[in-house]
Motif scaffolding. Structure first.
Motif, PDB file in Angstrom:
ATOM      1  N   GLN A   9       3.580   0.200 -15.113  1.00 33.03           N
ATOM      2  CA  GLN A   9       2.651  -1.528 -15.225  1.00 33.03           C
ATOM      3  C   GLN A   9       4.489  -2.308 -13.867  1.00 33.03           C
ATOM      4  OE1 GLN A   9       0.880  -3.702 -17.303  1.00 33.03           O
ATOM      5  NE2 GLN A   9      -1.023  -2.664 -17.545  1.00 33.03           N
ATOM      6  N   LEU A  10       5.371  -1.296 -14.010  1.00 33.25           N
ATOM      7  CA  LEU A  10       6.936  -1.846 -13.916  1.00 33.25           C
ATOM      8  C   LEU A  10       6.837  -2.680 -12.253  1.00 33.25           C
ATOM      9  CD1 LEU A  10       9.307  -2.417 -14.202  1.00 33.25           C
ATOM     10  CD2 LEU A  10      10.168  -0.015 -13.394  1.00 33.25           C
ATOM     11  N   LEU A  11       6.135  -1.139 -10.957  1.00 33.50           N
ATOM     12  CA  LEU A  11       6.594  -1.557 -10.174  1.00 33.50           C
ATOM     13  C   LEU A  11       5.176  -2.698  -9.636  1.00 33.50           C
ATOM     14  CD1 LEU A  11       6.706   1.727  -8.166  1.00 33.50           C
ATOM     15  CD2 LEU A  11       8.290  -0.257  -7.434  1.00 33.50           C
ATOM     16  N   GLU A  12       3.887  -3.282 -10.417  1.00 38.20           N
ATOM     17  CA  GLU A  12       3.609  -3.782  -9.828  1.00 38.20           C
ATOM     18  C   GLU A  12       3.370  -5.290 -11.168  1.00 38.20           C
ATOM     19  OE1 GLU A  12       2.531  -1.371 -11.926  1.00 38.20           O
ATOM     20  OE2 GLU A  12       0.796  -0.144 -11.369  1.00 38.20           O
ATOM     21  N   ARG A  13       4.298  -5.022 -11.923  1.00 37.99           N
ATOM     22  CA  ARG A  13       4.692  -6.390 -11.828  1.00 37.99           C
ATOM     23  C   ARG A  13       6.218  -7.155 -11.640  1.00 37.99           C
ATOM     24  NH1 ARG A  13       6.628  -5.455 -17.673  1.00 37.99           N
ATOM     25  NH2 ARG A  13       7.093  -7.327 -18.065  1.00 37.99           N
ATOM     26  N   SER A  14       6.320  -6.370 -10.638  1.00 38.90           N
ATOM     27  CA  SER A  14       7.663  -6.935  -9.932  1.00 38.90           C
ATOM     28  C   SER A  14       7.594  -6.885  -8.662  1.00 38.90           C
ATOM     29  CB  SER A  14       9.618  -5.393 -10.224  1.00 38.90           C
ATOM     30  OG  SER A  14       9.190  -5.240 -10.940  1.00 38.90           O
ATOM     31  N   ILE A  15       6.420  -6.630  -7.742  1.00 44.46           N
ATOM     32  CA  ILE A  15       5.882  -6.416  -6.450  1.00 44.46           C
ATOM     33  C   ILE A  15       5.040  -7.197  -6.573  1.00 44.46           C
ATOM     34  CG2 ILE A  15       5.359  -5.577  -4.708  1.00 44.46           C
ATOM     35  CD1 ILE A  15       6.736  -3.328  -5.585  1.00 44.46           C
ATOM     36  N   THR A  34      12.278  -8.242  -3.541  1.00 45.44           N
ATOM     37  CA  THR A  34      11.735  -7.263  -2.452  1.00 45.44           C
ATOM     38  C   THR A  34      12.324  -7.435  -1.235  1.00 45.44           C
ATOM     39  OG1 THR A  34       9.664  -7.737  -2.832  1.00 45.44           O
ATOM     40  CG2 THR A  34      10.256  -5.727  -3.491  1.00 45.44           C
ATOM     41  N   PRO A  35      12.581  -7.213  -0.103  1.00 48.66           N
ATOM     42  CA  PRO A  35      12.653  -8.027   1.173  1.00 48.66           C
ATOM     43  C   PRO A  35      11.333  -7.823   1.500  1.00 48.66           C
ATOM     44  CG  PRO A  35      13.615  -5.830   1.005  1.00 48.66           C
ATOM     45  CD  PRO A  35      12.596  -5.348   0.216  1.00 48.66           C
ATOM     46  N   LEU A  36      11.187  -9.478   2.002  1.00 52.30           N
ATOM     47  CA  LEU A  36       9.815  -9.829   2.529  1.00 52.30           C
ATOM     48  C   LEU A  36       9.182  -9.424   3.607  1.00 52.30           C
ATOM     49  CD1 LEU A  36       7.380 -12.704   2.894  1.00 52.30           C
ATOM     50  CD2 LEU A  36       9.115 -13.714   4.096  1.00 52.30           C
ATOM     51  N   LEU A  37      10.277  -8.486   4.441  1.00 57.19           N
ATOM     52  CA  LEU A  37       9.757  -7.582   5.699  1.00 57.19           C
ATOM     53  C   LEU A  37      10.587  -6.531   5.081  1.00 57.19           C
ATOM     54  CD1 LEU A  37       9.663 -10.563   9.171  1.00 57.19           C
ATOM     55  CD2 LEU A  37       7.748  -9.247   7.574  1.00 57.19           C
ATOM     56  N   PRO A  38      10.070  -5.479   5.067  1.00 57.81           N
ATOM     57  CA  PRO A  38      10.750  -4.006   4.533  1.00 57.81           C
ATOM     58  C   PRO A  38      11.012  -3.351   5.620  1.00 57.81           C
ATOM     59  CG  PRO A  38       8.929  -3.941   3.622  1.00 57.81           C
ATOM     60  CD  PRO A  38       8.635  -5.889   3.668  1.00 57.81           C
ATOM     61  N   ASP A  39      12.173  -2.730   6.064  1.00 56.67           N
ATOM     62  CA  ASP A  39      12.902  -1.812   7.001  1.00 56.67           C
ATOM     63  C   ASP A  39      12.970  -1.031   7.031  1.00 56.67           C
ATOM     64  OD1 ASP A  39      12.960  -0.910  10.158  1.00 56.67           O
ATOM     65  OD2 ASP A  39      14.605  -2.669  10.463  1.00 56.67           O
ATOM     66  N   GLN A  40      11.937   0.468   7.535  1.00 55.44           N
ATOM     67  CA  GLN A  40      12.662   1.645   6.266  1.00 55.44           C
ATOM     68  C   GLN A  40      13.607   1.981   7.549  1.00 55.44           C
ATOM     69  OE1 GLN A  40      11.199   2.906   3.268  1.00 55.44           O
ATOM     70  NE2 GLN A  40      10.398   0.457   4.293  1.00 55.44           N
ATOM     71  N   SER A  41      14.233   1.895   8.600  1.00 51.12           N
ATOM     72  CA  SER A  41      15.144   2.430   9.175  1.00 51.12           C
ATOM     73  C   SER A  41      16.877   1.931   8.520  1.00 51.12           C
ATOM     74  CB  SER A  41      14.989   1.858  10.772  1.00 51.12           C
ATOM     75  OG  SER A  41      15.106   0.537  11.044  1.00 51.12           O
ATOM     76  N   ARG A  42      16.917   0.397   8.272  1.00 52.11           N
ATOM     77  CA  ARG A  42      17.654   0.495   7.893  1.00 52.11           C
ATOM     78  C   ARG A  42      17.838  -0.305   6.170  1.00 52.11           C
ATOM     79  NH1 ARG A  42      18.240  -5.114  11.787  1.00 52.11           N
ATOM     80  NH2 ARG A  42      16.145  -5.808  11.329  1.00 52.11           N
ATOM     81  N   THR A  85       1.165  -1.527  -0.099  1.00 52.69           N
ATOM     82  CA  THR A  85      -0.235   0.211  -0.459  1.00 52.69           C
ATOM     83  C   THR A  85       0.493   1.303  -0.482  1.00 52.69           C
ATOM     84  OG1 THR A  85      -1.802  -1.224   1.397  1.00 52.69           O
ATOM     85  CG2 THR A  85      -1.539   1.057   1.481  1.00 52.69           C
ATOM     86  N   ARG A  86       1.761   1.213   0.820  1.00 54.17           N
ATOM     87  CA  ARG A  86       2.844   2.968   0.570  1.00 54.17           C
ATOM     88  C   ARG A  86       3.652   2.066  -0.262  1.00 54.17           C
ATOM     89  NH1 ARG A  86       4.931   0.873   5.344  1.00 54.17           N
ATOM     90  NH2 ARG A  86       7.249  -0.456   4.282  1.00 54.17           N
ATOM     91  N   VAL A  87       4.214   1.480  -0.842  1.00 56.28           N
ATOM     92  CA  VAL A  87       4.593   2.028  -2.332  1.00 56.28           C
ATOM     93  C   VAL A  87       3.616   2.591  -3.332  1.00 56.28           C
ATOM     94  CG1 VAL A  87       6.082   0.369  -4.332  1.00 56.28           C
ATOM     95  CG2 VAL A  87       6.246   0.373  -1.594  1.00 56.28           C
ATOM     96  N   MET A  88       3.091   1.570  -3.656  1.00 60.21           N
ATOM     97  CA  MET A  88       1.952   1.906  -4.664  1.00 60.21           C
ATOM     98  C   MET A  88       1.321   3.677  -4.332  1.00 60.21           C
ATOM     99  SD  MET A  88       2.009  -0.562  -6.370  1.00 60.21           S
ATOM    100  CE  MET A  88       1.489   0.294  -8.020  1.00 60.21           C
ATOM    101  N   ASN A 143       8.302   6.770  -9.624  1.00 61.78           N
ATOM    102  CA  ASN A 143       9.168   5.161  -9.618  1.00 61.78           C
ATOM    103  C   ASN A 143      10.277   4.757  -9.022  1.00 61.78           C
ATOM    104  OD1 ASN A 143       7.372   3.926 -11.530  1.00 61.78           O
ATOM    105  ND2 ASN A 143       7.280   5.633 -13.088  1.00 61.78           N
ATOM    106  N   LYS A 144      11.522   6.281  -9.145  1.00 67.22           N
ATOM    107  CA  LYS A 144      12.939   6.050  -8.146  1.00 67.22           C
ATOM    108  C   LYS A 144      12.538   5.765  -7.034  1.00 67.22           C
ATOM    109  CE  LYS A 144      15.870   8.154 -12.390  1.00 67.22           C
ATOM    110  NZ  LYS A 144      16.887   9.006 -11.477  1.00 67.22           N
ATOM    111  N   GLU A 145      11.763   6.738  -6.442  1.00 69.84           N
ATOM    112  CA  GLU A 145      11.505   6.888  -5.103  1.00 69.84           C
ATOM    113  C   GLU A 145      10.598   6.109  -4.574  1.00 69.84           C
ATOM    114  OE1 GLU A 145      10.779   9.037  -7.081  1.00 69.84           O
ATOM    115  OE2 GLU A 145      11.307  11.665  -6.210  1.00 69.84           O
ATOM    116  N   ALA A 146       9.839   4.923  -5.380  1.00 71.42           N
ATOM    117  CA  ALA A 146       9.281   3.708  -4.379  1.00 71.42           C
ATOM    118  C   ALA A 146      10.041   2.873  -4.747  1.00 71.42           C
ATOM    119  CB  ALA A 146       8.252   4.083  -5.839  1.00 71.42           C
ATOM    120  N   MET A 147      10.479   2.237  -5.930  1.00 73.32           N
ATOM    121  CA  MET A 147      11.562   1.477  -6.270  1.00 73.32           C
ATOM    122  C   MET A 147      12.605   1.285  -4.264  1.00 73.32           C
ATOM    123  SD  MET A 147      12.943   1.641  -9.851  1.00 73.32           S
ATOM    124  CE  MET A 147      11.583   1.767 -10.812  1.00 73.32           C
ATOM    125  N   LYS A 148      13.591   2.789  -4.477  1.00 76.19           N
ATOM    126  CA  LYS A 148      13.579   2.472  -2.890  1.00 76.19           C
ATOM    127  C   LYS A 148      13.926   2.482  -1.664  1.00 76.19           C
ATOM    128  CE  LYS A 148      16.922   6.311  -0.735  1.00 76.19           C
ATOM    129  NZ  LYS A 148      17.497   7.873  -0.718  1.00 76.19           N
TER     130      LYS A 148
END
Length: 437
Positions: A246-252, A173-181, A93-96, A112-117
């Motif tokens: 649809q790059l992020l949708e296909r990648s995530i 993508t990380p299964l459990l992404p951590d925004q702090s690291r 939800t946060r990425v989309m 897109n770059k920010e969402a990928m990061k």
């Protein structure tokens, strides 16, 4: 020999990523690391401080304590799955949400770059040989353009081409992404299948894009280039061109085995004027060679009259051969740049085409990023303004065709685009608008 009770106590101090990693040690650790009590505690701590643990029952909710049936009446791993599902849903939800902001220039997401990061997204390829063994290739070089990203993998330990059967492209993508690291490459990851290619008889079955002294380029649809060493007949590098649409949708949003399928378009009730035809389309076109941009142009108010719909295609004429006011100069010498650990090169007379066609509402209608080769035409230019050789470059997929004509000016050492025509499949038009042309 350590008692399970002691191990559970130790595991209770771990975070979710470490707990998942511990579960990969052996069967006993896996069973202990699935303990509902530990995961329910993690699930509880991830909720808002004012909340308690919620157990969903249709439209009702009831609070539960850590020591009741919420732990003991569930199968081992239940709260682990609930925790992972909750975290990944919040992450998606946060990425989309980031890609909802559209660039008025291209009609595509502008962050897109920010969402990928934020997502920690990267891309890998998995080569599978004929014995079923898989070889994972990571650490690509990225090159971002207005409407696409080019991904290049190379290395010295590629498997022999003769033993390979398939190549799969994944978004990871990380299964459990951590925004702090930053994401841990050794931590649990989620794979989303983007495309799968069969490599049997690669050099015979795929399209030859071009060659230089060292490598030969072969194109696999959609948007994949494989560089083969001429002398050894082995893979030198793999280059993927992914369009932002649809790059992020296909990648995530896909799974490790099933590709993401976008939802069908919902046409407006007054989209179509059957007598007037199709109108008010917009085109954004980029021609580049990975590191070099040769053309970046936008074209508005494109239309197709009803009489221009024939042979299963609707025609959109963007650049007219007879109207030299709209002819487009190309910056630089066309070619695709490549590199490996040791060598670099540039395969001439080819390029990557990024095409974004928007409908009258500004929605991406037909998009792709793919390598295209140029060919010398047998015709010579009969135009008064240009005396030189004519080159053609064509692209085709299931949704349409693109036909380009260039004139090479020897005096100024440059190409001029004198004709650009799009042919969109009527099947694509009918499925998009829900009509019958």
């Amino acid at each position: 020999s350590m008692p399970s009770e002691v191990l559970l106590k130790i595991f209770s101090y771990l975070d979710a990523v470490s707990l998942l990693s511990v579960g990969c040690v052996n069967k006993r650790f896996y069973e202990l690391a699935n303990d509902n009590g530990i995961w329910l505690k993690l699930y509880s701590s991830s909720l808002h401080p004012k909340w308690t643990i919620w157990k969903m029952k249709s439209k009702q909710t009831e609070t539960v304590s850590l020591g009741c049936a919420a732990v003991h009446d569930k199968k081992p791993g239940y709260w682990k799955k609930e925790y992972i599902f909750k975290q990944t849903s919040a992450f998606k939800t946060r990425v989309m949400r980031l890609v909802k902001f559209l660039d008025p220039y291209t009609g595509l997401p502008c962050k897109n770059k920010e969402a990928m990061k934020v997502s920690g997204l990267c891309w890998i390829i998995v080569l599978k040989d004929k014995n079923g063994k898989e070889h994972l290739v990571e650490k690509p070089n990225l090159s971002f353009k207005d409407t696409s990203v080019t991904i290049l993998w190379y290395g010295t330990d590629w498997p022999c081409l003769d033993i390979l059967s398939t190549l799969k492209l994944f978004g990871v993508t990380p299964l459990l992404p951590d925004q702090s690291r930053p994401p841990n490459k050794n931590g649990p990851r989620r794979f989303s299948l983007i495309a799968e290619y069969h490599l049997a008889n690669l050099t015979e079955s795929s399209v030859t894009v071009g060659a230089d002294e060292l490598v030969q380029l072969f194109s696999l649809s959609p948007g994949l280039l494989v560089g083969i060493w001429k002398e050894k007949n082995e893979i030198a590098f793999v280059m993927a061109n992914l369009h932002y649409n649809q790059l992020l949708e296909r990648s995530i949003l896909g799974s490790a085995t099933v590709q993401y399928v976008p939802p069908p378009n919902k046409p407006l009730l007054d989209d179509i004027d059957s007598e007037y035809g199709l109108h008010d389309y917009s085109l954004h076109l980029d021609l580049h060679g990975r590191n070099c941009m040769y053309l970046c142009g936008s074209f508005k108010c494109l239309f197709c009259r009803k009489r221009d719909i024939e042979n299963g295609y609707m025609r959109l004429r963007v650049v007219n051969l007879k109207d030299n006011r709209k002819h487009l100069p190309i910056i630089g010498t066309l070619g695709i740049c490549w590199e490996t650990d040791v060598f670099k090169g540039n395969v001439k007379d080819c390029f990557v085409m990024d095409l974004t066609l928007l409908d009258e509402t500004g929605k991406p209608f037909w998009c792709f990023s793919a390598p295209v080769r140029m060919e010398l035409s047998t015709e010579s230019s009969g135009l008064y303004d240009y005396m030189g050789h004519i080159y053609t470059a064509d692209y085709a997929d299931s949704e349409g065709k693109v036909c380009l004509e260039f004139v090479w000016l020897e005096e100024t050492k440059e190409y001029i685009i004198v004709s650009l025509v799009l042919y969109v499949s009527t099947k694509k038009v009918n499925s998009w608008y829900g009509t019958n042309y």
